[in-house]
Design an enzyme around this catalytic site. Structure first.
Site: not given
Ligand code: EPZ
Length: 426
Positions: A24-25, A118, A123, A125, A127, A307, A329, A399
């Site tokens: 999915k990811n 969520c 979470r 955005i 960055l 995950d 995380i 999902r």
């Molecule tokens: C991806 O989410 C995956 N989703 C998540 O899988 C996975 O848990 C996560 O990466 C970590 O491996 C998809 O790929 C669709 P991040 P993402 O940006 O990209 C913080 C599942 O169950 N952060 O790596 O949203 C954030 O809050 C899902 O399949 C910021 O602070 O995760 C988190 O604490 C759940 N600012 C950490 O970084 C930002 O701008 C990692 O988030 C972006 C992120």
């Protein structure tokens, strides 16, 4: 609403073969990447999960035409008709934010709803936005929407404050069409990011350092169509490995990438399960009578995947001793603990740590899923809990898992999907 009903038992080993679906990811960013060209993109081995249909709804609203044939998707956006990702869609799936970078690169503007929080944490955005600003995008926030504009994206040096999968993916996609060279530092190295970069290179992008912490992207004037295979879902595979260890079963997993799962496999072996690599894309898991406790700390790839945290927690409830799981995380990824307590688990949460005391026999109960991986954890717990377990709100499960109940049934589980009365009355 649909539910899942499991008749569980601690003495019901799962045995047989299961084929793992595409990731999915990996497919979600790959679909977003189709915005970067007018040509057709063909993706094979796509998982038919809810999030795929959600992003395809969004892509259609942006002007995409697509068709699905089995597990193959053909998608093209000859003209971007709209550049807005609505709140309803972004709320349904945070990964909708992945259209932001490609839209800015292809179309010069985008309107995307802020994803909001969520079940597993805030979470943000930030960055993503800081990186895109460095490339020359301007943002205003109005009525919960980010309005983004960029006459022409220009290459820049961007260092992420922390590893972000989505942030790395958004920036790589945007940089492929920016003027000049972009250097991304502290990139996420998940296999799904690598799979996306391999797709972009096939489309004509110039990317060095794929899979490394520093990537260099030389912008090109346009990208073309291609055909690309989506990697197997390492989290679905990990979920089935845990199912085999938990039920003391013997399961063959087909169409997997063991090289994407080294930490998960290592932790399973340490717990006492036998995990064998058979050929290039098959794993065999055999559960052991004794399950050993261990401490787990989630971290970015190649560390232990967040995950897989909920799924592993169920295994640790059956270990002989105390285990500590530290979630580094996400700031609220222990919502599944309350549901596991209702099944008889002995778990205490202190900040980012969950202390699991085993071995505790679990007994079936009615439960409610809160997020995707929490739902998977409840399914695993239901397999070994004595009696009937009902899991409400299974749309969370759908999902990210393609027909999980069918796959588990084939392995000998007593599991079925049921609809509530009002659904039956229709
Ligand atoms: C991806 O989410 C995956 N989703 C998540 O899988 C996975 O848990 C996560 O990466 C970590 O491996 C998809 O790929 C669709 P991040 P993402 O940006 O990209 C913080 C599942 O169950 N952060 O790596 O949203 C954030 O809050 C899902 O399949 C910021 O602070 O995760 C988190 O604490 C759940 N600012 C950490 O970084 C930002 O701008 C990692 O988030 C972006 C992120």
């Amino acid at each position: 609403m649909e539910k899942i009903r499991i008749l569980g038992s601690p003495d019901r080993p799962l045995r047989g073969q299961v084929t793992i679906s595409g990731a999915k990811n990996a497919v979600l960013p790959a679909i977003a990447a189709s915005l970067l060209t007018q040509d057709e993109i063909h993706l094979t081995n796509i998982p038919l999960v809810k999030d795929v249909f959600t992003i395809l709804t969004l892509m259609s609203e942006l002007g995409a035409e697509y068709k699905i044939n089995g597990n193959c998707l053909t998608i093209a956006i000859r003209n971007v008709l709209c550049h807005e990702a609505s709140y309803q869609l972004v709320r349904a799936m945070r990964a909708s934010i992945l259209v932001l970078g490609p839209l800015l690169a292809r179309h010069g503007k985008a309107v995307v709803a802020l994803p909001g929080g969520c079940a597993i944490g805030s979470r943000p955005i930030d960055l993503h936005l800081h990186g895109l600003e460095k490339l020359g995008a301007n943002f205003t926030l109005e009525h919960g929407y980010i309005k983004a504009e960029a006459k022409k994206l220009r290459g820049a040096v961007i260092e992420f404050d922390k590893k972000t999968v989505g942030g790395t993916e958004n920036l790589v996609m945007a940089a492929t069409l920016a003027q000049g060279e972009t250097i991304l530092k502290n990139c996420a190295q998940e296999p799904e990011v690598t799979n996306l970069c391999e797709l972009l290179i096939k489309m004509g992008a110039k990317i060095d350092g794929v899979g490394e912490e520093i990537m260099r992207i030389k912008g090109v004037s346009e990208l073309g169509g291609t055909i690309h295979d989506i990697i197997p879902d390492r989290i679905e595979a990990g979920t089935f490995l845990v199912a085999g260890a938990l039920t003391k079963g013997d399961i063959y997993l087909n169409r997997v990438r063991p090289d994407h799962m080294t930490t998960t496999i290592e932790k399973l072996r340490y717990s006492g399960a036998k995990v064998e690599e058979i050929g290039r894309d098959c794993l065999r898991v055999q559960g052991s009578e004794e399950i050993k406790p261990q401490d787990i700390i989630t971290s970015p790839y190649p560390g232990f995947p967040t995950d897989m945290q909920a799924q592993f927690m169920v295994l640790m409830t059956q270990a002989n001793g105390t285990s500590i799981i530290t979630e580094t995380i996400f700031d609220r990824r222990f919502l599944h603990v309350n549901e596991l307590l209702r099944l008889g688990a002995n778990i205490e949460v202190h900040g980012d740590k969950a202390i699991i005391k085993g071995k505790t026999p679990l007994s079936g109960a009615e439960t409610t899923a809160t997020d995707l991986r929490a739902s998977a954890c409840l399914v695993l717990a239901g397999l070994i809990a004595k009696g009937e377990t009902i899991i409400n709100d299974v749309e969370h499960l759908d999902r990210g898992y393609e027909r999980i109940e069918d796959k588990l049934k084939q392995l000998g589980a007593s599991i079925e999907r049921i609809t509530t009365e009002k659904e039956e009355k229709r």
